[in-house]
Every structure is written in structure tokens, then in C-alpha cells.
Enzyme design. Structure first.
Site, mmCIF file in Angstrom:
data_model
loop_
_atom_site.group_PDB
_atom_site.id
_atom_site.type_symbol
_atom_site.label_atom_id
_atom_site.label_comp_id
_atom_site.label_asym_id
_atom_site.label_seq_id
_atom_site.Cartn_x
_atom_site.Cartn_y
_atom_site.Cartn_z
ATOM 1 N N PRO A 28 0.821 -1.215 0.000
ATOM 2 C CA PRO A 28 0.000 0.000 0.000
ATOM 3 C C PRO A 28 0.855 1.266 0.000
ATOM 4 C CG PRO A 28 0.156 -0.888 2.212
ATOM 5 C CD PRO A 28 0.923 -1.822 1.327
ATOM 6 N N TYR A 45 -4.854 13.702 -13.397
ATOM 7 C CA TYR A 45 -5.820 12.590 -13.316
ATOM 8 C C TYR A 45 -7.241 13.066 -13.042
ATOM 9 C CZ TYR A 45 -1.401 10.416 -11.805
ATOM 10 O OH TYR A 45 -0.105 10.027 -11.675
ATOM 11 N N CYS A 79 1.811 28.993 -15.376
ATOM 12 C CA CYS A 79 1.336 29.438 -16.685
ATOM 13 C C CYS A 79 0.872 28.258 -17.521
ATOM 14 C CB CYS A 79 2.433 30.223 -17.382
ATOM 15 S SG CYS A 79 2.763 31.734 -16.471
ATOM 16 N N TYR A 115 1.275 10.824 -3.572
ATOM 17 C CA TYR A 115 1.484 11.278 -4.944
ATOM 18 C C TYR A 115 1.284 12.784 -5.059
ATOM 19 C CZ TYR A 115 0.982 6.271 -5.397
ATOM 20 O OH TYR A 115 1.134 4.920 -5.223
HETATM 21 N N1 LLP Z 1 2.761 -1.557 -6.110
HETATM 22 C C1 LLP Z 1 3.006 -1.247 -7.396
HETATM 23 C C2 LLP Z 1 3.690 -2.222 -8.249
HETATM 24 C C3 LLP Z 1 2.593 0.002 -7.902
HETATM 25 O O1 LLP Z 1 2.834 0.304 -9.183
HETATM 26 C C4 LLP Z 1 1.940 0.929 -7.060
HETATM 27 C C5 LLP Z 1 1.505 2.232 -7.539
HETATM 28 C C6 LLP Z 1 1.721 0.550 -5.705
HETATM 29 C C7 LLP Z 1 2.130 -0.691 -5.278
HETATM 30 C C8 LLP Z 1 1.030 1.454 -4.716
HETATM 31 O O2 LLP Z 1 -0.267 1.723 -5.089
HETATM 32 P P1 LLP Z 1 -1.256 2.485 -4.089
HETATM 33 O O3 LLP Z 1 -1.448 1.591 -2.882
HETATM 34 O O4 LLP Z 1 -0.605 3.760 -3.690
HETATM 35 O O5 LLP Z 1 -2.487 2.682 -4.857
HETATM 36 N N2 LLP Z 1 0.192 8.906 -9.227
HETATM 37 C C9 LLP Z 1 -1.098 8.264 -9.146
HETATM 38 C C10 LLP Z 1 -1.008 6.857 -8.607
HETATM 39 C C11 LLP Z 1 -0.035 5.976 -9.350
HETATM 40 C C12 LLP Z 1 0.189 4.633 -8.719
HETATM 41 C C13 LLP Z 1 1.435 3.987 -9.253
HETATM 42 N N3 LLP Z 1 1.701 2.681 -8.726
HETATM 43 C C14 LLP Z 1 -2.018 9.158 -8.312
HETATM 44 O O6 LLP Z 1 -1.632 10.269 -7.967
HETATM 45 O O7 LLP Z 1 -3.141 8.790 -8.001
#
Ligand code: LLP
Length: 426
Positions: A274, A316, A355, A384
Site C-alpha cells: 500500500p 488525473y 502558466c 502522490y
Molecule cells: N505496487 C506497485 C507495483 C505500484 O505500481 C503501485 C503504484 C503501488 C504498489 C502502490 O499503489 P497504491 O497503494 O498507492 O495505490 N500517481 C497516481 C497513482 C499511481 C500509482 C502507481 N503505482 C495518483 O496520484 O493517483
């Protein structure tokens, strides 16, 4: 416990007044709650208590050393995607044997560094990568532990840039290819299969995608066992959604109900990765209103934070609640449901100084009346947010503070103009 709440018309962050913090450290300012970070880890542990579980915090969500250190202290391992993230884990004295390394583009140098660090496993995304890891391990006289990252071809109801489990994406390998990989792993001398990995997306708000993914993984696990390959770890990935809006995402117990029995049946040890769940709602971004401008029918509230500080809305269409730090609280649970005709409300666009037309935090948002000089809080800004910030428009990056037991401590200095040019050569 609520970590960010309104009392007597003032926003408090674990007891510290947002207006005082902005006064002391300036704006834009990221404010983290240490107890929120710890609380999220404990919620997950409780929900998944029936599993032999390793929580690997996804460093990409927020790489600040102080944030990572809280998770190290909570006993977490780390999910990394680069040599730079491994460097951070080592800096805080994290246990590298609890590190999983994902990503489709691992370089030789990064593989070398991870082998030196004796990480738990490399999550394999392609045949070429598998062969490269074998080769680098051979040169070092080591055997690299690998997990196959499966692409289960699952679609997830999230923004298309955050869906990683379908065949059209670059992530993982389909099940037929993965079956072929078993033969290759068997032949190669310097890799050993230790796990299976999936990560089908981010900001997943319901348990179903986990259930259908794990059903496919369980079937593949049988294929592995038929090939007499023992799989110790099942890495379920991250992706648990959070409430940007009220009641948006399922609770940890709901996700656990889909995941725990399925993993238990396999007899494997579990990894969760997570990111957002641990940090997303553990921080806010404070920003000062610079100008209020009438533009046609619209009222533009122009802040001193911009898309370089928090790019999620621009990239996004990410939704973040925004509310003045000095307001008659409490903040409404779902700001979206507010009606501009309501008492003492205005409808505005909240924008930054960059800008770019897309430099918008919120369109047509209903707020209490806002004046120049007011302080606004942008909520759910832990994940993020800083980690995707940049120096675009030559803007020094923001300051970050962590609140521990009501007391603030700076965890990243505000950048200076000199910092902007430190690596440049004329
Ligand atoms: N494991 C892998 C292989 C991943 O690619 C990611 C996220 C995670 C775990 C963690 O995911 P989470 O639990 O945070 O959902 N920038 C985007 C989110 C991109 C996620 C990339 N990979 C945003 O701002 O929502």
C-alpha cells in the site's frame, strides 16, 4: 480519531493550528500527522491479522525520509521501483531483506544495487528482465529471488492512468507467458522463483478486482506446483482506495474479506504494497490565497500553490476537498454535495499561479466566501502529491512538516532559488 478537524472555527492538525503552522513555516506547506501514518498501518494489520503478512510501503507515494522512517518503525518493509528509492530505504536503516523491487525498466546498475542489498524479491515484468537479472546475479555469484508479476487482464474502475492489470498496459506478463517463464526459471541457474506478484491498479474502491485477480493467481499457483516450483510469497500489490470524497472507498475489512480467505487457501505468506492508503489522508497542503479575480462569470481564487506542488487534479482529474483553514467548521463530509445557493457560499475555481490553463485544483467548487490573504487547506495530500512535485516555472518546492504529539517538526526545508540551479553549468 480525526487528525484534521475544525474546532471553534479553526483547522487543527493533530492539535496544531493550521494558521500558526502557515505563519511559522510559510506556504505552500505540507502538513503530515505522524499518528495518522501509524494508525493506517495498524488498521491494515488488524484487518489482515489472519495472514502471515509483510506490509511493504510503496515509497513512490511519498518518499520523504521522515515518512519512510515512521513506517520502518512500524515494522514495514518497502516496495521500491528505482535505485533511488532503495537508497532512501538504506538511508533510514530500513531492513533491505523486506524490500520488493517492481518496475518494467530495471537497469543493470539498479539490479546490482538490489542484489548487494539482499532484497526479498525482484518482481519480474519481462523475459529480457528475467535473463538480465540472472546474468547480473551470475556475475556476482548470487542467486536472485524473483516473483513473477502476473497480468491477470483485469479491468479496474479507476482513472485509466492508474489501471495496471489489463493486457493493454505495459505491466506484468500474461498467464500463458508466465507459464513459459516457469521453464526458463527452471533452466536459469542464478534466479529462483520465490513468489507471485500482482498489482492491478491504484485507488481501487471496491474489493471485487482483488477477488477476481486472486482467483486467477490461485489457478496459476497450481500450474507452478504442478511444475514442482514452490512459491513462498503471494504479493497482492497495493491499490486500496481512500476517501477523497466522503464514503468513496471500501474499508480495510472489506478488502480483507476478499483477500484473506483466498490467500490463506494457498498457504503462502502475503505481501501488501500500500502507498496511498497509508499516506493519502495523513496530510494536507496549506496554501495562501494571493488574488481573487472575476473572469467572465467565474470567480478565480488564485493560490500560492500550483500544479508543480500537487499535480493530481491536472493529471488525473483528481478530486481533493478544499476548505478555508479559518472557517466555521466542521468541514462538510462531502463538499461536492454543497449547493452554492446555500447560506454564505460562493462558487469558484481554485487555481495556481503556473502558466498553464490546466493549473486548476478545483472547478466550480462551493466554498465559504474567500478573501485575499486567506489560508486554504487542500485535503488528502499525502500520496502522490509532494512526491510528484517539480520545479516547473522555477518554483522552489514546498516545505514539509510532521506533527508528532501536537508538536510540529520540519521534515523538508523549503527550497531556495539557489537550490533551483545547484546542478546547472553555464
Ligand atoms: N505496487 C506497485 C507495483 C505500484 O505500481 C503501485 C503504484 C503501488 C504498489 C502502490 O499503489 P497504491 O497503494 O498507492 O495505490 N500517481 C497516481 C497513482 C499511481 C500509482 C502507481 N503505482 C495518483 O496520484 O493517483
Amino acid at each position: 480519531m480525526k487528525h484534521f478537524e475544525y474546532r471553534n472555527g479553526a483547522l487543527l492538525c493533530d492539535g496544531a493550528a493550521a494558521t500558526d503552522l502557515a505563519e511559522e513555516y510559510g506556504t505552500p506547506l505540507y502538513v503530515y500527522s505522524e499518528s495518522a501514518l501509524r494508525g493506517q498501518v495498524r488498521k491494515l494489520r488488524t484487518a489482515f491479522r489472519e495472514l502471515d503478512l509483510l506490509i511493504c510501503y510503496a515509497v513512490k507515494a511519498n518518499f520523504n525520509l521522515a515518512v519512510c522512517d515512521v513506517f520502518r518503525d512500524e515494522g514495514c518493509g518497502f516496495d521500491i521501483v528505482s535505485g533511488g528509492e532503495l537508497f532512501r530505504v538504506k538511508k533510514i536503516g530500513g531492513d533491505t531483506r523486506k524490500v520488493v523491487f517492481a518496475g518494467v525498466g530495471k537497469t543493470k546498475a539498479e539490479i546490482n544495487e538490489a542484489l548487494d542489498a539482499d532484497i526479498l524479491m525482484f518482481n519480474i515484468e519481462s523475459e529480457s528482465e528475467l535473463r538480465r537479472i540472472d546474468q547480473v546475479a551470475r556475475e556476482k555469484g548470487k542467486v536472485a529471488p524473483v516473483a513473477l508479476r502476473l497480468n491477470p487482464d483485469i479491468s479496474v474502475n479507476t482513472h485509466k492512468y492508474m489501471a495496471t492489470g489489463s493486457r493493454e498496459t505495459k505491466f506484468g506478463v500474461d498467464l500463458a507467458t508466465a507459464t513459459r517463464f516457469l521453464g526458463i526459471i527452471d533452466e536459469l541457474r542464478n534466479v529462483r522463483l520465490t513468489g507471485l506478484h500482482v498489482h492491478v491498479g491504484s485507488q481501487i474502491e471496491t474489493p471485487e478486482p482483488y477477488a477476481s485477480t486472486l482467483d486467477r493467481v490461485a489457478a496459476f499457483l497450481e500450474t507452478c506446483r504442478d511444475a514442482e516450483m514452490e512459491v513462498e510469497w503471494l504479493d497482492v500489490g497495493g491499490g486500496f482506495g481512500i476517501d477523497y470524497r466522503a464514503d468513496q472507498a471500501a474499508a480495510p475489512d472489506d478488502f480483507a474479506r476478499a483477500i484473506v480467505p483466498r490467500v490463506k487457501k494457498t498457504g503462502c505468506r502475503a505481501v501488501l504494497e500500500p502507498g496511498r492508503f497509508l499516506v493519502g489522508n495523513s496530510a494536507i497542503l496549506l496554501t495562501r490565497v494571493q488574488y481573487v479575480k472575476q473572469q467572465g462569470d467565474k470567480t478565480m481564487v488564485i493560490c500560492d500553490a500550483g500544479m508543480n506542488d500537487l499535480i493530481r487534479p491536472a493529471l488525473y482529474d483528481g478530486y481533493h476537498q478544499i476548505w478555508p483553514a479559518a472557517a466555521d467548521g466542521p468541514m462538510p463530509g462531502d463538499q461536492q454535495a454543497l449547493n452554492a445557493d446555500g447560506e454564505n457560499r460562493i462558487r469558484v475555481d481554485v487555481v495556481g499561479p503556473i502558466c498553464e490553463t490546466g493549473d486548476i485544483f478545483a472547478s466550480d467548487r462551493v466554498l465559504p466566501p474567500v478573501e485575499e490573504g486567506d489560508l486554504l487547506a487542500i485535503f488528502s495530500a499525502g500520496a502522490y502529491s509532494f512526491s510528484m512535485s517539480s520545479n516547473y516555472n522555477s518554483r522552489p518546492r514546498a516545505c514539509e512538516v510532521m506533527i508528532t504529539d501536537g508538536a510540529p517538526r520540519m521534515i523538508r526545508e523549503r527550497e531556495t532559488y539557489e537550490d533551483l540551479i545547484v546542478n546547472e553549468i553555464t
